[in-house]
Design a protein around this motif. Sequence first.
Motif, mmCIF file in Angstrom:
data_model
loop_
_atom_site.group_PDB
_atom_site.id
_atom_site.type_symbol
_atom_site.label_atom_id
_atom_site.label_comp_id
_atom_site.label_asym_id
_atom_site.label_seq_id
_atom_site.Cartn_x
_atom_site.Cartn_y
_atom_site.Cartn_z
ATOM 1 N N MET A 32 25.963 43.943 35.612
ATOM 2 C CA MET A 32 26.091 42.380 35.202
ATOM 3 C C MET A 32 27.592 41.743 35.461
ATOM 4 O O MET A 32 27.646 40.750 35.389
ATOM 5 C CB MET A 32 25.974 42.312 33.660
ATOM 6 C CG MET A 32 25.810 41.006 33.141
ATOM 7 S SD MET A 32 24.453 39.904 33.897
ATOM 8 C CE MET A 32 23.025 40.751 33.232
ATOM 9 N N LYS A 33 28.530 42.553 36.061
ATOM 10 C CA LYS A 33 29.913 42.126 36.359
ATOM 11 C C LYS A 33 29.705 41.281 37.532
ATOM 12 O O LYS A 33 30.704 40.378 37.729
ATOM 13 C CB LYS A 33 30.715 43.315 36.716
ATOM 14 C CG LYS A 33 31.258 44.192 35.556
ATOM 15 C CD LYS A 33 32.054 45.324 35.988
ATOM 16 C CE LYS A 33 32.146 46.162 34.561
ATOM 17 N NZ LYS A 33 32.782 47.486 34.750
ATOM 18 N N VAL A 34 28.850 41.116 38.356
ATOM 19 C CA VAL A 34 28.570 40.367 39.530
ATOM 20 C C VAL A 34 28.185 39.020 39.123
ATOM 21 O O VAL A 34 29.166 38.070 39.424
ATOM 22 C CB VAL A 34 27.290 40.959 40.467
ATOM 23 C CG1 VAL A 34 26.998 39.690 41.493
ATOM 24 C CG2 VAL A 34 27.691 42.204 41.060
ATOM 25 N N PRO A 35 27.428 38.663 38.334
ATOM 26 C CA PRO A 35 27.163 37.273 37.802
ATOM 27 C C PRO A 35 28.651 36.994 36.932
ATOM 28 O O PRO A 35 28.958 35.541 36.945
ATOM 29 C CB PRO A 35 25.991 37.190 37.167
ATOM 30 C CG PRO A 35 25.609 38.643 36.826
ATOM 31 C CD PRO A 35 26.085 39.476 37.769
ATOM 32 N N LEU A 36 29.147 37.921 36.159
ATOM 33 C CA LEU A 36 30.264 37.489 35.476
ATOM 34 C C LEU A 36 31.306 36.933 36.457
ATOM 35 O O LEU A 36 32.033 36.177 35.989
ATOM 36 C CB LEU A 36 30.625 38.903 34.716
ATOM 37 C CG LEU A 36 31.968 38.753 33.982
ATOM 38 C CD1 LEU A 36 32.053 37.609 32.950
ATOM 39 C CD2 LEU A 36 32.428 40.192 33.389
ATOM 40 N N VAL A 37 31.472 37.786 37.423
ATOM 41 C CA VAL A 37 32.696 37.161 38.417
ATOM 42 C C VAL A 37 32.298 35.802 38.882
ATOM 43 O O VAL A 37 33.517 35.127 38.950
ATOM 44 C CB VAL A 37 32.819 38.479 39.634
ATOM 45 C CG1 VAL A 37 33.692 37.652 40.670
ATOM 46 C CG2 VAL A 37 33.552 39.649 38.997
ATOM 47 N N ALA A 58 39.207 44.318 40.753
ATOM 48 C CA ALA A 58 39.154 45.670 39.914
ATOM 49 C C ALA A 58 37.618 45.884 39.345
ATOM 50 O O ALA A 58 37.037 46.839 39.174
ATOM 51 C CB ALA A 58 40.166 45.883 38.877
ATOM 52 N N ALA A 59 37.236 44.419 38.710
ATOM 53 C CA ALA A 59 35.837 44.754 38.074
ATOM 54 C C ALA A 59 34.881 45.174 38.979
ATOM 55 O O ALA A 59 33.718 45.794 38.641
ATOM 56 C CB ALA A 59 35.697 43.407 37.419
ATOM 57 N N ILE A 60 34.807 44.566 40.114
ATOM 58 C CA ILE A 60 33.846 44.982 41.107
ATOM 59 C C ILE A 60 33.809 46.176 41.822
ATOM 60 O O ILE A 60 33.180 47.288 41.692
ATOM 61 C CB ILE A 60 33.479 43.808 42.101
ATOM 62 C CG1 ILE A 60 33.012 42.601 41.365
ATOM 63 C CG2 ILE A 60 32.335 44.316 43.223
ATOM 64 C CD1 ILE A 60 31.742 42.615 40.689
ATOM 65 N N THR A 61 35.069 46.291 42.569
ATOM 66 C CA THR A 61 35.308 47.621 43.571
ATOM 67 C C THR A 61 35.343 48.854 42.743
ATOM 68 O O THR A 61 34.945 49.958 43.268
ATOM 69 C CB THR A 61 36.433 47.063 44.399
ATOM 70 O OG1 THR A 61 37.757 47.300 43.397
ATOM 71 C CG2 THR A 61 36.563 45.949 45.247
ATOM 72 N N LEU A 86 33.927 41.518 47.651
ATOM 73 C CA LEU A 86 34.245 42.674 46.732
ATOM 74 C C LEU A 86 33.020 43.831 46.829
ATOM 75 O O LEU A 86 33.384 44.930 46.898
ATOM 76 C CB LEU A 86 34.600 42.189 45.570
ATOM 77 C CG LEU A 86 35.711 41.167 45.439
ATOM 78 C CD1 LEU A 86 35.787 40.512 43.985
ATOM 79 C CD2 LEU A 86 37.024 42.053 45.976
ATOM 80 N N MET A 87 31.888 43.128 46.904
ATOM 81 C CA MET A 87 30.518 44.305 46.687
ATOM 82 C C MET A 87 30.563 45.131 48.189
ATOM 83 O O MET A 87 29.962 46.270 47.970
ATOM 84 C CB MET A 87 29.484 43.700 46.387
ATOM 85 C CG MET A 87 29.208 42.896 44.952
ATOM 86 S SD MET A 87 27.891 41.600 45.010
ATOM 87 C CE MET A 87 26.516 42.796 44.982
ATOM 88 N N ALA A 88 31.202 44.665 48.856
ATOM 89 C CA ALA A 88 31.423 45.352 50.286
ATOM 90 C C ALA A 88 32.596 46.504 50.265
ATOM 91 O O ALA A 88 32.661 46.932 51.360
ATOM 92 C CB ALA A 88 31.391 44.477 51.524
ATOM 93 N N GLU A 89 33.451 46.318 49.449
ATOM 94 C CA GLU A 89 34.690 47.056 49.289
ATOM 95 C C GLU A 89 34.568 48.136 48.209
ATOM 96 O O GLU A 89 35.602 48.416 47.497
ATOM 97 C CB GLU A 89 35.838 46.154 49.372
ATOM 98 C CG GLU A 89 35.902 45.301 50.501
ATOM 99 C CD GLU A 89 37.004 44.215 50.308
ATOM 100 O OE1 GLU A 89 37.655 44.351 49.324
ATOM 101 O OE2 GLU A 89 37.175 43.392 51.277
#
Length: 295
Positions: A103-108, A125-128, A207-210
């Motif tokens: 759920m951090k994806v829609p949060l960002v 930091a939240a995603i990677t 960020l999801m790619a890293e």
Amino acid sequence: MFTDRIGRLGKALGACTLALALLTSCGADSSGDAAEATTITEAASRSDQMNLEFTLPGTLAAGFQELRAGVRGRFGMAIMPVGGKERMLTFGDWTTGPAWSTMKVPLVIAAQRRNPSTSTYAMTAAITSSDNAAADTLWQGLGSPQEAAKAVEAVLREGGDSTTAVPATRSRAEHSAFGQAEWSLTEQARFASRLPCLPESETVLELMAEIVPNHRWGLGAFRGAEFKGGWGPDASGDYLVRQFGIIDGPTGKIAIAFAAQPDSGAFSDGMNVLDKMATLVSEHLDELTGGKCPS
């Protein structure tokens, strides 16, 4: 061995006949309309939910049945072309549970939209590395808990998820409110299929790619994958491990959501199941339809 394969083929064709009343076809549509065609993989994925069996050798459906027979626990996957307009494929007996860090994806996205100067460090930091403190900072920056919940929920609605509710308060004191949102596998895959098409989604996709190396299991095995994992224990300490994201296929981008809840309750066992599902998908990419955002 040859006799066994013939028997399995006959079983698959028998199941296909049984499902004809419910499905368009078990092969190409005779009208030639690709939008109405139902492939063997599509038929098998739906039949899996009705406890019918499609074990046509060499297909994704057959591979999933074999995987399920060798794993103790509940798990599932949902697959859909990016663009959000094609049929979704679903497999397995796990359907819904806490979102955890996915759920951090829609949060960002919500945080970036609310305040364009949102901390780059907190988003990264939240995603990677799935940093919980960083995610809490983003949540708090959205206003009151009620305002934060509505902001994240609005992103889900924009992404085609019409049902998932984001709680404003913590149901378990030691875990975030947003992470305890009940997010079904199908709604998560639907959201993933539209994620690249959402305004201001570029940052979170980059960020999801890293993702950090020690979190690159499951979808992390695909070159260039944009994904996010989430995991956590229930009240008994048994882990749910899940992940969703976007990979490249032969005909376009593919949205995928995975989840596993092993009988052992161990995080490592759940992670291993996601690895196996990712491997299975990689072996059958040519069966899957890709897509792109509408121009």
